[in-house]
Write a protein that holds these residues in place. Structure first.
Motif, PDB file in Angstrom:
ATOM      1  N   LEU A 124       0.841  -1.190   0.000  1.00 40.88           N
ATOM      2  CA  LEU A 124       0.000   0.000   0.000  1.00 40.88           C
ATOM      3  C   LEU A 124       0.881   1.246   0.000  1.00 40.88           C
ATOM      4  CD1 LEU A 124      -2.695   1.587   0.544  1.00 40.88           C
ATOM      5  CD2 LEU A 124      -2.292   1.136   2.980  1.00 40.88           C
ATOM      6  N   SER A 125       0.548   2.234  -0.843  1.00 38.66           N
ATOM      7  CA  SER A 125       1.299   3.491  -0.865  1.00 38.66           C
ATOM      8  C   SER A 125       0.413   4.601  -1.406  1.00 38.66           C
ATOM      9  CB  SER A 125       2.569   3.357  -1.720  1.00 38.66           C
ATOM     10  OG  SER A 125       2.232   3.092  -3.084  1.00 38.66           O
ATOM     11  N   THR A 126       0.928   5.829  -1.395  1.00 34.52           N
ATOM     12  CA  THR A 126       0.245   6.982  -1.968  1.00 34.52           C
ATOM     13  C   THR A 126       1.235   7.768  -2.821  1.00 34.52           C
ATOM     14  OG1 THR A 126       0.775   8.364  -0.058  1.00 34.52           O
ATOM     15  CG2 THR A 126      -1.330   7.201  -0.016  1.00 34.52           C
ATOM     16  N   LYS A 127       0.715   8.679  -3.593  1.00 33.45           N
ATOM     17  CA  LYS A 127       1.588   9.547  -4.369  1.00 33.45           C
ATOM     18  C   LYS A 127       2.399  10.431  -3.423  1.00 33.45           C
ATOM     19  CE  LYS A 127       1.490  12.965  -8.116  1.00 33.45           C
ATOM     20  NZ  LYS A 127       0.627  13.726  -9.051  1.00 33.45           N
ATOM     21  N   LYS A 128       3.692  10.542  -3.669  1.00 36.59           N
ATOM     22  CA  LYS A 128       4.583  11.309  -2.799  1.00 36.59           C
ATOM     23  C   LYS A 128       4.085  12.752  -2.666  1.00 36.59           C
ATOM     24  CE  LYS A 128       9.462  12.370  -2.019  1.00 36.59           C
ATOM     25  NZ  LYS A 128      10.854  12.218  -2.519  1.00 36.59           N
ATOM     26  N   GLY A 129       3.956  13.211  -1.430  1.00 27.39           N
ATOM     27  CA  GLY A 129       3.515  14.570  -1.155  1.00 27.39           C
ATOM     28  C   GLY A 129       2.016  14.742  -1.085  1.00 27.39           C
ATOM     29  N   LEU A 130       1.254  13.689  -1.434  1.00 29.03           N
ATOM     30  CA  LEU A 130      -0.205  13.810  -1.452  1.00 29.03           C
ATOM     31  C   LEU A 130      -0.826  13.450  -0.114  1.00 29.03           C
ATOM     32  CD1 LEU A 130      -2.328  14.582  -3.590  1.00 29.03           C
ATOM     33  CD2 LEU A 130      -2.626  12.138  -4.061  1.00 29.03           C
TER      34      LEU A 130
END
Length: 267
Positions: free
Chosen positions: A158-164
């Motif tokens: 699981l991850s997210t867009k960097k800085g979001l």
């Protein structure tokens, strides 16, 4: 007034053929719904199977409005039937319970799951449920693994867009009736040697002491939390052998195949 949408799963067992099933709400501010207006909302689904787990047509007719759900079972089946139905409950803020009544044959039972709560059993007669408001930054994720072989290692990251924003796996909402994580297999036993569950990754290792010709299918109900509240999407990525298919069903969105590169799932 803005109403909350709560996913509902109804699991029917021992339903008689050629019978009328009815659910009627008496609580104001709670009504059946087809779900959100978004294009990938799950909406309304029905899946039926026989005693051996094979698909079966045991339903003749379904109709519902805001306060009533009616099902007519098929008359061309001599045995008791089983099926699963998903839809949504639209709840007015401040409504924290549901009451009504249902009509079922005496042997029939319904396990009703509301949002992330533990299931409750309903039988013929009066029905009720306590409703917990869904957490605005928590979603259930149904992870389905298909086609695994003995000794496979399967990971889901699981991850997210960097800085979001930031998203992590969790054990579910914090209230007394929360369902928590749940794991099951269609064949009755979970075919795992180990399961690792941390904030960023879930890792399955399938058991080696099973038939080499047997495929191992199973599912895990997991949860994610995120910040900020308005985070629009997350990434899921799997690492596994080519024989394995891994699907994720996030909240009330439609299930999607998880790729071995980042796959976008909206929240």
């Amino acid at each position: 007034m803005i109403q909350e949408l709560m996913p509902v799963v109804l699991i029917f067992n021992n339903v008689a053929p050629n019978s009328n099933i009815n659910f009627t709400f008496t609580t104001l501010g709670a009504s059946w719904s087809l779900g959100a207006l978004s294009g990938d909302s799950m909406g309304f689904t029905v899946a039926a199977q026989n005693a051996s787990g094979q698909p079966q047509s045991c339903i003749q007719k379904i109709e519902f409005n805001e306060g009533m759900l009616a099902i007519r079972t098929s008359s061309d089946n001599s045995s008791l039937g089983a099926f699963t139905m998903t839809l949504f409950l639209r709840v007015t803020p401040g409504v924290d319970y549901l009451q009504g009544y249902c009509t079922l044959n005496n042997d029939a039972t319904v396990m009703a799951f509301f949002g992330a709560q533990r299931g409750m059993e309903w039988r013929n007669g009066r029905i009720s449920a306590v409703l917990r408001n869904p957490e605005s930054n928590t979603r259930g994720v149904l992870v389905t693994v298909q086609g695994a072989a003995p000794g496979n290692r399967i990971s889901l990251e699981l991850s997210t867009k960097k800085g979001l924003g930031l998203a992590t796996w969790s054990l579910g909402p914090i209230f007394s009736e929360a369902g928590g994580i749940r794991m099951a297999s269609a064949k009755g036993s979970v075919p795992l040697a180990s399961l690792t569950y941390n904030s960023r990754q879930i890792v399955f290792e399938t058991a080696k002491n099973t038939s080499s010709a047997e495929t191992l299918d199973f599912f895990l109900l997991a949860y994610i939390i995120w910040e900020p509240i308005d985070l629009p999407y997350i990434y899921l990525k799997t690492t596994c052998d080519s024989n394995v298919s891994l699907y994720a069903h996030v909240g009330n969105r439609q299930p999607q195949l998880v790729s071995q590169t980042d796959t976008v799932f909206t929240l």
